[in-house]
Design an enzyme around this catalytic site. Sequence first.
Site, PDB file in Angstrom:
ATOM      1  N   GLU A   1      15.714  56.498  40.805  1.00 14.00           N
ATOM      2  CA  GLU A   1      14.351  56.362  41.330  1.00 14.00           C
ATOM      3  C   GLU A   1      13.803  57.670  41.899  1.00 14.00           C
ATOM      4  OE1 GLU A   1      13.819  53.407  44.456  1.00 14.00           O
ATOM      5  OE2 GLU A   1      11.684  53.758  44.537  1.00 14.00           O
TER       6      GLU A   1
ATOM      7  N   LYS B   1      13.467  53.991  37.658  1.00 12.63           N
ATOM      8  CA  LYS B   1      12.488  53.347  38.544  1.00 12.63           C
ATOM      9  C   LYS B   1      11.497  54.405  39.018  1.00 12.63           C
ATOM     10  CE  LYS B   1      12.014  50.662  42.798  1.00 12.63           C
ATOM     11  NZ  LYS B   1      12.546  49.519  43.552  1.00 12.63           N
TER      12      LYS B   1
HETATM   13  P1  13P Z   1       7.735  49.329  46.774  1.00 12.93           P
HETATM   14  O1  13P Z   1       7.503  48.484  45.561  1.00 12.93           O
HETATM   15  O2  13P Z   1       7.244  48.691  48.047  1.00 12.93           O
HETATM   16  O3  13P Z   1       7.283  50.741  46.584  1.00 12.93           O
HETATM   17  O4  13P Z   1       9.297  49.397  47.002  1.00 12.93           O
HETATM   18  C1  13P Z   1      10.113  49.592  45.919  1.00 12.93           C
HETATM   19  C2  13P Z   1      11.313  50.332  46.341  1.00 12.93           C
HETATM   20  O5  13P Z   1      12.399  49.846  46.209  1.00 12.93           O
HETATM   21  C3  13P Z   1      11.151  51.670  46.899  1.00 12.93           C
HETATM   22  O6  13P Z   1      12.401  52.309  46.944  1.00 12.93           O
END
Ligand code: 13P
Length: 336
Positions: free
Chosen positions: A174, A216
């Site tokens: 991510e 992600k």
């Molecule tokens: P949000 O969808 O609130 O951005 O959170 C996703 C997430 O896991 C951020 O690390």
Amino acid sequence: MSLEQTALALVAPRKGILAADESTPTIKKRFDQIGVESSEDTRRFYREMLFTTDHCEDFISGAILYDETLRQSAADGTPLVKLLENRGIVPGIKVDAGAKDLAGAPGEKITEGLDGLRDRLIEYHGLGARFAKWRAVIAIGDGLPSEYCLAANAHALARYAALCVEQGLVPIVEPEILMDGTHTIETSYAVTERTLTLVFGELLAQRVPLEQILLKPNMVLSGYECPQQASVREVAEQTVRCFRRVVPAAVPGIVFLSGGQSDEAATAHLNEMNRIGGFPWQLSFSYGRALQQPALKAWGGKPENKTAAQQAFFHRAKMNGAARSGDYDDAMEQAA
Ligand code: 13P
């Protein structure tokens, strides 16, 4: 299940991931907004409430947990992990230790948590986690991000991913580019493309099998304070253009974060992308706020609001499930 099979299960048709891995300070912020005290017990109650929502498994393939939650049990003594598994929801775990100031780079962050990670992954796997998450945070601003910040975060993401694969957990990679600021969608595009180029370079250099990961990312959006906000169609087109260029076809799925978009905007953007269609990867969701916000509000910390909160959560899960195939529209919101 092999890592490939787990990754594919997480991006099964109509389904996506619930990110419920807020750290203790972050969930406290969410609870503060609804005037609820954050204690081990209120956190357990709230998360058990989400996980036991009737039929949520029709639209939720996996749930990312925080360390505390992975070790907690439901009111009836069933471990929360077991409760998820019984519904066919794959338990996951956030393993990074948060974003800290990057030395020598004012305004920029590096994610910590690599030291001792192998041992923690072994423990988490033993507790039932089958996938993991590590979030890098990139800010856009005057002269930011620096190439130094992007390279340091890409390197750490790949080190994390390689360790996950070694220990039998699917790594969710991510790199989140924050959408705070006045920047245009073109800037968001350029920073997202550069970031992902470096991330995939490091993943390949560090021998991470791309078939065994999920990406992600943020969507390509106008900065939230940009006066010229891109339309839903533009966001979908720019995001898809970017990902087609830089995400290898071997990656089974892209699971977007919501990143502060309204819940309905996050659904509409995903839906529009899937309407464009024709991708080598699944385009799905791994939303935190965009799945939980209406449920948090409906709950308000009152046990008697449990059913209303579960209905609110189920509704968002269902809407995003429809967006997985481009079948979502406004009428579905109104019908609820
Ligand atoms: P949000 O969808 O609130 O951005 O959170 C996703 C997430 O896991 C951020 O690390």
